[in-house]
Design a protein around this motif. Sequence first.
Motif, PDB file in Angstrom:
ATOM      1  N   ILE A   1     -11.347  -0.709   2.368  1.00 41.99           N
ATOM      2  CA  ILE A   1     -10.318   0.332   2.288  1.00 41.99           C
ATOM      3  C   ILE A   1      -9.405  -0.046   1.140  1.00 41.99           C
ATOM      4  CG2 ILE A   1      -8.411   1.475   3.461  1.00 41.99           C
ATOM      5  CD1 ILE A   1      -9.840   0.693   6.108  1.00 41.99           C
ATOM      6  N   PRO A   2      -9.477   0.666   0.016  1.00 37.10           N
ATOM      7  CA  PRO A   2      -8.639   0.298  -1.127  1.00 37.10           C
ATOM      8  C   PRO A   2      -7.148   0.544  -0.844  1.00 37.10           C
ATOM      9  CG  PRO A   2     -10.121   2.120  -1.679  1.00 37.10           C
ATOM     10  CD  PRO A   2     -10.336   1.786  -0.247  1.00 37.10           C
ATOM     11  N   ILE A   3      -6.326  -0.363  -1.314  1.00 35.47           N
ATOM     12  CA  ILE A   3      -4.880  -0.300  -1.127  1.00 35.47           C
ATOM     13  C   ILE A   3      -4.228  -0.083  -2.493  1.00 35.47           C
ATOM     14  CG2 ILE A   3      -2.856  -1.551  -0.274  1.00 35.47           C
ATOM     15  CD1 ILE A   3      -4.912  -0.910   1.891  1.00 35.47           C
ATOM     16  N   SER A   4      -3.247   0.809  -2.538  1.00 32.48           N
ATOM     17  CA  SER A   4      -2.586   1.150  -3.802  1.00 32.48           C
ATOM     18  C   SER A   4      -1.134   0.694  -3.799  1.00 32.48           C
ATOM     19  CB  SER A   4      -2.644   2.660  -4.041  1.00 32.48           C
ATOM     20  OG  SER A   4      -3.983   3.083  -4.126  1.00 32.48           O
ATOM     21  N   PHE A   5      -0.719   0.123  -4.934  1.00 32.32           N
ATOM     22  CA  PHE A   5       0.650  -0.331  -5.145  1.00 32.32           C
ATOM     23  C   PHE A   5       1.205   0.439  -6.342  1.00 32.32           C
ATOM     24  CE2 PHE A   5      -1.857  -3.738  -3.387  1.00 32.32           C
ATOM     25  CZ  PHE A   5      -1.076  -4.221  -2.355  1.00 32.32           C
ATOM     26  N   THR A   6       2.370   1.040  -6.169  1.00 30.19           N
ATOM     27  CA  THR A   6       2.965   1.839  -7.239  1.00 30.19           C
ATOM     28  C   THR A   6       4.269   1.211  -7.701  1.00 30.19           C
ATOM     29  OG1 THR A   6       1.949   3.868  -6.444  1.00 30.19           O
ATOM     30  CG2 THR A   6       3.869   4.119  -7.843  1.00 30.19           C
ATOM     31  N   THR A   7       4.365   1.029  -9.011  1.00 28.91           N
ATOM     32  CA  THR A   7       5.592   0.545  -9.640  1.00 28.91           C
ATOM     33  C   THR A   7       6.241   1.726 -10.359  1.00 28.91           C
ATOM     34  OG1 THR A   7       4.564  -1.609  -9.994  1.00 28.91           O
ATOM     35  CG2 THR A   7       6.569  -1.143 -11.235  1.00 28.91           C
ATOM     36  N   GLU A   8       7.524   1.923 -10.103  1.00 24.43           N
ATOM     37  CA  GLU A   8       8.262   3.020 -10.733  1.00 24.43           C
ATOM     38  C   GLU A   8       9.351   2.446 -11.625  1.00 24.43           C
ATOM     39  OE1 GLU A   8       9.529   6.203  -7.999  1.00 24.43           O
ATOM     40  OE2 GLU A   8       8.420   5.082  -6.472  1.00 24.43           O
TER      41      GLU A   8
ATOM     42  N   VAL B   1      13.936  -0.355 -11.456  1.00 24.04           N
ATOM     43  CA  VAL B   1      12.531  -0.725 -11.227  1.00 24.04           C
ATOM     44  C   VAL B   1      12.318  -0.899  -9.733  1.00 24.04           C
ATOM     45  CG1 VAL B   1      10.731  -2.433 -11.703  1.00 24.04           C
ATOM     46  CG2 VAL B   1      12.439  -1.927 -13.445  1.00 24.04           C
ATOM     47  N   LYS B   2      11.174  -0.401  -9.234  1.00 23.85           N
ATOM     48  CA  LYS B   2      10.859  -0.482  -7.806  1.00 23.85           C
ATOM     49  C   LYS B   2       9.351  -0.609  -7.623  1.00 23.85           C
ATOM     50  CE  LYS B   2      11.472   2.103  -3.530  1.00 23.85           C
ATOM     51  NZ  LYS B   2      12.089   3.262  -2.910  1.00 23.85           N
ATOM     52  N   LEU B   3       8.935  -1.353  -6.588  1.00 26.05           N
ATOM     53  CA  LEU B   3       7.532  -1.485  -6.207  1.00 26.05           C
ATOM     54  C   LEU B   3       7.375  -1.035  -4.765  1.00 26.05           C
ATOM     55  CD1 LEU B   3       4.606  -2.698  -6.713  1.00 26.05           C
ATOM     56  CD2 LEU B   3       5.489  -4.739  -5.606  1.00 26.05           C
ATOM     57  N   LYS B   4       6.284  -0.301  -4.483  1.00 22.07           N
ATOM     58  CA  LYS B   4       6.039   0.127  -3.107  1.00 22.07           C
ATOM     59  C   LYS B   4       4.547   0.202  -2.837  1.00 22.07           C
ATOM     60  CE  LYS B   4       6.001   5.075  -4.034  1.00 22.07           C
ATOM     61  NZ  LYS B   4       6.547   6.375  -3.696  1.00 22.07           N
ATOM     62  N   LEU B   5       4.201   0.098  -1.567  1.00 16.75           N
ATOM     63  CA  LEU B   5       2.838   0.331  -1.113  1.00 16.75           C
ATOM     64  C   LEU B   5       2.684   1.838  -1.033  1.00 16.75           C
ATOM     65  CD1 LEU B   5       0.251  -1.042   0.027  1.00 16.75           C
ATOM     66  CD2 LEU B   5       1.232  -0.697   2.271  1.00 16.75           C
ATOM     67  N   ASP B   6       1.705   2.391  -1.733  1.00 16.56           N
ATOM     68  CA  ASP B   6       1.554   3.837  -1.842  1.00 16.56           C
ATOM     69  C   ASP B   6       0.485   4.322  -0.876  1.00 16.56           C
ATOM     70  OD1 ASP B   6       1.562   6.460  -2.646  1.00 16.56           O
ATOM     71  OD2 ASP B   6       1.582   5.982  -4.779  1.00 16.56           O
ATOM     72  N   LEU B   7       0.920   4.963   0.202  1.00 16.28           N
ATOM     73  CA  LEU B   7      -0.004   5.439   1.228  1.00 16.28           C
ATOM     74  C   LEU B   7      -0.671   6.760   0.866  1.00 16.28           C
ATOM     75  CD1 LEU B   7       2.079   4.640   4.443  1.00 16.28           C
ATOM     76  CD2 LEU B   7       0.313   3.255   3.351  1.00 16.28           C
TER      77      LEU B   7
ATOM     78  N   GLN C   1       3.193   3.436 -12.538  1.00 16.54           N
ATOM     79  CA  GLN C   1       1.898   2.762 -12.678  1.00 16.54           C
ATOM     80  C   GLN C   1       1.387   2.419 -11.288  1.00 16.54           C
ATOM     81  OE1 GLN C   1       0.799  -0.304 -15.729  1.00 16.54           O
ATOM     82  NE2 GLN C   1       0.985  -1.655 -13.960  1.00 16.54           N
ATOM     83  N   THR C   2       0.169   2.842 -10.991  1.00  9.42           N
ATOM     84  CA  THR C   2      -0.451   2.563  -9.700  1.00  9.42           C
ATOM     85  C   THR C   2      -1.648   1.647  -9.905  1.00  9.42           C
ATOM     86  OG1 THR C   2       0.255   4.697  -8.828  1.00  9.42           O
ATOM     87  CG2 THR C   2      -1.533   3.596  -7.670  1.00  9.42           C
ATOM     88  N   VAL C   3      -1.650   0.549  -9.156  1.00  8.98           N
ATOM     89  CA  VAL C   3      -2.776  -0.388  -9.159  1.00  8.98           C
ATOM     90  C   VAL C   3      -3.452  -0.277  -7.803  1.00  8.98           C
ATOM     91  CG1 VAL C   3      -3.498  -2.783  -9.367  1.00  8.98           C
ATOM     92  CG2 VAL C   3      -1.595  -1.951 -10.755  1.00  8.98           C
ATOM     93  N   ARG C   4      -4.731   0.074  -7.831  1.00 13.28           N
ATOM     94  CA  ARG C   4      -5.509   0.232  -6.604  1.00 13.28           C
ATOM     95  C   ARG C   4      -6.483  -0.935  -6.493  1.00 13.28           C
ATOM     96  NH1 ARG C   4      -8.344   5.841  -4.788  1.00 13.28           N
ATOM     97  NH2 ARG C   4      -8.660   5.230  -2.632  1.00 13.28           N
ATOM     98  N   ILE C   5      -6.400  -1.660  -5.381  1.00 15.98           N
ATOM     99  CA  ILE C   5      -7.230  -2.853  -5.194  1.00 15.98           C
ATOM    100  C   ILE C   5      -8.209  -2.601  -4.045  1.00 15.98           C
ATOM    101  CG2 ILE C   5      -7.237  -5.294  -4.552  1.00 15.98           C
ATOM    102  CD1 ILE C   5      -4.548  -5.522  -5.952  1.00 15.98           C
ATOM    103  N   GLY C   6      -9.479  -2.861  -4.335  1.00 14.55           N
ATOM    104  CA  GLY C   6     -10.528  -2.693  -3.340  1.00 14.55           C
ATOM    105  C   GLY C   6     -11.494  -3.865  -3.388  1.00 14.55           C
ATOM    106  N   TYR C   7     -12.404  -3.895  -2.440  1.00  9.92           N
ATOM    107  CA  TYR C   7     -13.385  -4.975  -2.358  1.00  9.92           C
ATOM    108  C   TYR C   7     -14.782  -4.376  -2.322  1.00  9.92           C
ATOM    109  CZ  TYR C   7     -15.940  -9.044  -0.648  1.00  9.92           C
ATOM    110  OH  TYR C   7     -16.840 -10.076  -0.509  1.00  9.92           O
ATOM    111  N   ASN C   8     -15.699  -4.973  -3.088  1.00 12.39           N
ATOM    112  CA  ASN C   8     -17.090  -4.556  -3.100  1.00 12.39           C
ATOM    113  C   ASN C   8     -17.923  -5.656  -2.454  1.00 12.39           C
ATOM    114  OD1 ASN C   8     -19.742  -3.868  -3.684  1.00 12.39           O
ATOM    115  ND2 ASN C   8     -19.230  -3.057  -5.700  1.00 12.39           N
TER     116      ASN C   8
END
Length: 195
Positions: A70-77, A156-162, A97-104
């Motif tokens: 389940i990829p998880i996204s982190f958004t920096t504003e 500047v702010k970072l959040k977990l983007d659901l 900027q959104t960084v989406r991290i997943g596992y293969n």
Amino acid sequence: MLLRLNDHLRRLALTLVLALLALLIVPTVHAAEAEVTSARIEASDEGYRLAASFSFELSHALTDAIAKEIPISFTTEVELTRPRWYWFDEKTIRAVQTVRIGYNPWTRQYTATINQGLQQNFATLEDALALVLRPRRWIVADKGTLTAGAIYNVAVKLKLDLSYLPKTFLITSLNNSDWRFSSDWKRFTFKAEDK
């Protein structure tokens, strides 16, 4: 009639007291915290770049979700505004900027995707999270966008983007505090320079 009114007032007062007690007794749910440990804007030949670092710990639920594909996204504003004495602040730049991290599991690698474009593979989750914890070479404003010599307020702010989660998974994650974290806005001023 007066007795009936007193009875209603007593019941209302008792209900209010019980509601207040329930609020005090029920434990409050706190979201996991992220922190902006440092942030500054640097002028470069390409434009204005954000140099920032963040600090947070992934909960077991988030780590487990990534391991279960389940990829998880982190958004920096980032927001840059220029103060004006005669009117409201001028909102100059808003960059996300959104960084989406997943596992293969087939390749046994973690994949980090930046803004649904650039994709990199990593051997460990910690290496993939480095893109979130320390954004690299992120141009938040083009060279001619800011007025040279002007002072800007930066946030500047970072959040977990659901919003990037699959819809079926989104409902369960909204009720779980492990799935909600964000930093407070880190605010500072920046003077735009010619480079």
